[in-house]
Design an enzyme around this catalytic site. Structure first.
Site, PDB file in Angstrom:
ATOM      1  N   ARG A   7      90.987 109.700 -81.645  1.00 13.15           N
ATOM      2  CA  ARG A   7      91.136 110.832 -82.731  1.00 13.15           C
ATOM      3  C   ARG A   7      90.102 111.843 -82.664  1.00 13.15           C
ATOM      4  O   ARG A   7      90.456 112.960 -83.279  1.00 13.15           O
ATOM      5  CB  ARG A   7      91.076 110.166 -83.934  1.00 13.15           C
ATOM      6  CG  ARG A   7      92.403 109.308 -84.146  1.00 13.15           C
ATOM      7  CD  ARG A   7      92.264 108.577 -85.491  1.00 13.15           C
ATOM      8  NE  ARG A   7      93.495 107.392 -85.646  1.00 13.15           N
ATOM      9  CZ  ARG A   7      94.531 107.558 -86.540  1.00 13.15           C
ATOM     10  NH1 ARG A   7      94.090 108.161 -87.611  1.00 13.15           N
ATOM     11  NH2 ARG A   7      95.325 106.838 -86.531  1.00 13.15           N
ATOM     12  N   SER A  24      86.617 107.572 -80.410  1.00 13.72           N
ATOM     13  CA  SER A  24      87.881 107.364 -80.881  1.00 13.72           C
ATOM     14  C   SER A  24      88.612 108.388 -80.092  1.00 13.72           C
ATOM     15  O   SER A  24      88.537 109.432 -80.011  1.00 13.72           O
ATOM     16  CB  SER A  24      87.990 107.415 -82.344  1.00 13.72           C
ATOM     17  OG  SER A  24      89.255 107.646 -82.584  1.00 13.72           O
ATOM     18  N   GLU A  66      85.358  96.294 -81.272  1.00 16.44           N
ATOM     19  CA  GLU A  66      84.934  95.732 -82.612  1.00 16.44           C
ATOM     20  C   GLU A  66      85.245  96.907 -83.695  1.00 16.44           C
ATOM     21  O   GLU A  66      85.047  96.841 -84.758  1.00 16.44           O
ATOM     22  CB  GLU A  66      83.568  95.258 -82.657  1.00 16.44           C
ATOM     23  CG  GLU A  66      83.606  93.828 -82.049  1.00 16.44           C
ATOM     24  CD  GLU A  66      82.142  93.246 -81.981  1.00 16.44           C
ATOM     25  OE1 GLU A  66      81.251  94.005 -81.891  1.00 16.44           O
ATOM     26  OE2 GLU A  66      82.098  92.065 -82.108  1.00 16.44           O
ATOM     27  N   LYS A  67      85.422  98.139 -83.005  1.00 14.92           N
ATOM     28  CA  LYS A  67      85.489  99.330 -84.089  1.00 14.92           C
ATOM     29  C   LYS A  67      86.895  98.943 -85.031  1.00 14.92           C
ATOM     30  O   LYS A  67      86.835  99.286 -86.227  1.00 14.92           O
ATOM     31  CB  LYS A  67      85.848 100.594 -83.180  1.00 14.92           C
ATOM     32  CG  LYS A  67      86.056 101.767 -84.419  1.00 14.92           C
ATOM     33  CD  LYS A  67      85.842 103.145 -83.762  1.00 14.92           C
ATOM     34  CE  LYS A  67      87.249 103.573 -82.681  1.00 14.92           C
ATOM     35  NZ  LYS A  67      88.122 103.844 -84.045  1.00 14.92           N
ATOM     36  N   GLN A  73      91.733  94.702 -87.062  1.00 11.11           N
ATOM     37  CA  GLN A  73      92.581  94.564 -86.149  1.00 11.11           C
ATOM     38  C   GLN A  73      92.369  93.096 -85.368  1.00 11.11           C
ATOM     39  O   GLN A  73      93.001  92.333 -85.004  1.00 11.11           O
ATOM     40  CB  GLN A  73      92.882  95.640 -85.238  1.00 11.11           C
ATOM     41  CG  GLN A  73      93.591  95.447 -83.754  1.00 11.11           C
ATOM     42  CD  GLN A  73      94.042  96.643 -83.126  1.00 11.11           C
ATOM     43  OE1 GLN A  73      94.925  97.423 -83.458  1.00 11.11           O
ATOM     44  NE2 GLN A  73      93.370  96.958 -82.256  1.00 11.11           N
ATOM     45  N   HIS A 115      87.302 102.674 -74.113  1.00  8.67           N
ATOM     46  CA  HIS A 115      88.144 101.802 -73.529  1.00  8.67           C
ATOM     47  C   HIS A 115      87.705 101.433 -72.186  1.00  8.67           C
ATOM     48  O   HIS A 115      87.876 100.202 -71.657  1.00  8.67           O
ATOM     49  CB  HIS A 115      89.373 102.641 -73.254  1.00  8.67           C
ATOM     50  CG  HIS A 115      90.271 102.976 -74.648  1.00  8.67           C
ATOM     51  ND1 HIS A 115      90.370 104.234 -75.049  1.00  8.67           N
ATOM     52  CD2 HIS A 115      91.117 102.240 -75.387  1.00  8.67           C
ATOM     53  CE1 HIS A 115      91.139 104.437 -76.091  1.00  8.67           C
ATOM     54  NE2 HIS A 115      91.503 102.932 -76.097  1.00  8.67           N
TER      55      HIS A 115
HETATM   56  O1  PAF Z   1      94.019  99.340 -80.565  1.00  9.42           O
HETATM   57  C1  PAF Z   1      94.928  99.859 -80.224  1.00  9.42           C
HETATM   58  O2  PAF Z   1      94.777 100.858 -79.550  1.00  9.42           O
HETATM   59  C2  PAF Z   1      96.350  99.274 -80.562  1.00  9.42           C
HETATM   60  O3  PAF Z   1      96.434  98.774 -81.852  1.00  9.42           O
HETATM   61  C3  PAF Z   1      96.771  98.110 -79.632  1.00  9.42           C
HETATM   62  C4  PAF Z   1      95.970  96.946 -79.864  1.00  9.42           C
HETATM   63  C5  PAF Z   1      96.836  98.726 -78.136  1.00  9.42           C
HETATM   64  C6  PAF Z   1      98.306  97.621 -80.041  1.00  9.42           C
HETATM   65  O4  PAF Z   1      99.144  98.822 -79.729  1.00  9.42           O
END
Ligand code: PAF
Length: 281
Positions: free
Chosen positions: A187, A185, A148-149, A153, A37
């Site tokens: 997780r 991640s 890109e992980k 999405q 992030h």
């Molecule tokens: O990737 C994420 O953390 C979530 O799917 C997002 C894009 C913040 C939407 O809740």
């Protein structure tokens, strides 16, 4: 850095910045932040005058209530690292703020959300599209950053932006990995040390398979990856598909695409990990 909790306060701050002709960059997150992030936040700060990060654990994208309940919430720590990374505004809305009434919108992404994650987590991407479109509407960013992980999405968000004509540039960011190769991640925090030691094999096996793409058929590579990972303690592949990176449809022959990506989900004990590898593009 300031923390804002309401749409009204956020929109006030955004409109002040827009009046000053400042560009707005946006990083939507669900918190439990890690270096993956932070790389998005740093790029966002670099490319925009104002960097806004949202922290919102979006209930509509969880198809499993236990997963939603267990999702790590580490707001104090998150705020601290966002400040260090240079974010300007952290937006932490409540569920009531984002969904004052239920969001019943149903998106149509064609085949994009029917495969891979979409097959195993029905409704997940509809929930992601609901929240991201809502956040885009509130923040009105010039640019938005996604890792890109979460390969599928990213494809879905790009499609949503096209369908809804949202004037935002989507900026993809490469996967951040631990030194061991394990994709970062939120997780990973739930893995025991022993599980973490084995989880590193996911990327090792994916990387090794990259060398094979012009020696073996698509199916041979797919089977080899699945069988090699399933031999490792704690690990069980949920799916591994080799797809066209744009359509996300499985390829049969390497010649079917000039952009081949292997997308994988593996259970490590109870923890569901995802990763991917670009064979070529
Ligand atoms: O990737 C994420 O953390 C979530 O799917 C997002 C894009 C913040 C939407 O809740």
């Amino acid at each position: 850095m300031i923390t804002l909790y309401t749409i009204k306060d956020l929109q006030k701050a955004v409109s002040t910045s827009k009046n000053e002709e400042k560009t707005i960059g946006f990083v939507p997150t669900m918190g439990a932040l890690h270096q993956g992030h932070i790389s998005l936040v740093k790029k966002c700060c670099e490319q925009n005058d104002v960097c806004i990060v949202s922290i919102f654990v979006n209930p509509t994208q969880f198809n499993n209530p236990t997963d939603l309940e267990k999702y790590p919430r580490t707001i104090e720590e998150d705020t601290k690292i966002l400040k260090e990374a240079g974010a300007d505004i952290v937006f932490v809305p409540s569920v009531q703020e984002i969904y004052p009434e239920p969001d019943n919108r149903q998106f149509d992404f064609g085949q994009l959300d029917k495969v891979m994650e979409g097959k195993f987590r029905p409704g997940h991407f509809n929930g992601v599209a609901q929240v991201v479109s809502r956040l885009f509407d509130i923040v009105k960013p010039d640019r938005a950053y996604f890792g890109e992980k979460d390969f599928q999405q990213l494809a879905i968000i790009r499609q949503m932006v096209r369908q809804l004509n949202i004037p935002v540039e989507i900026v993809p960011m490469p996967i951040r990995r631990e030194d061991s190769g394990l994709a970062m991640s939120s997780r990973n925090q739930r893995l025991t040390d022993d599980q973490k030691n084995e989880a590193v094999n996911i990327y090792r096996i994916l990387s090794d398979s990259k060398a094979l793409y012009n020696q073996k058929t698509v199916d041979e590579v797919r089977i080899l990856v699945v069988e090699s990972i399933n031999k490792i303690p704690f690990l069980e592949v949920e799916y591994f598909e080799i797809v066209d990176g744009n359509t996300l449809q499985q390829i049969v022959d390497w010649k079917d695409t000039d952009y081949a990506v292997g997308c994988i989900t593996v259970f490590c004990g109870e923890v569901r990990l995802i990763d991917n590898i670009i064979y070529y593009s």
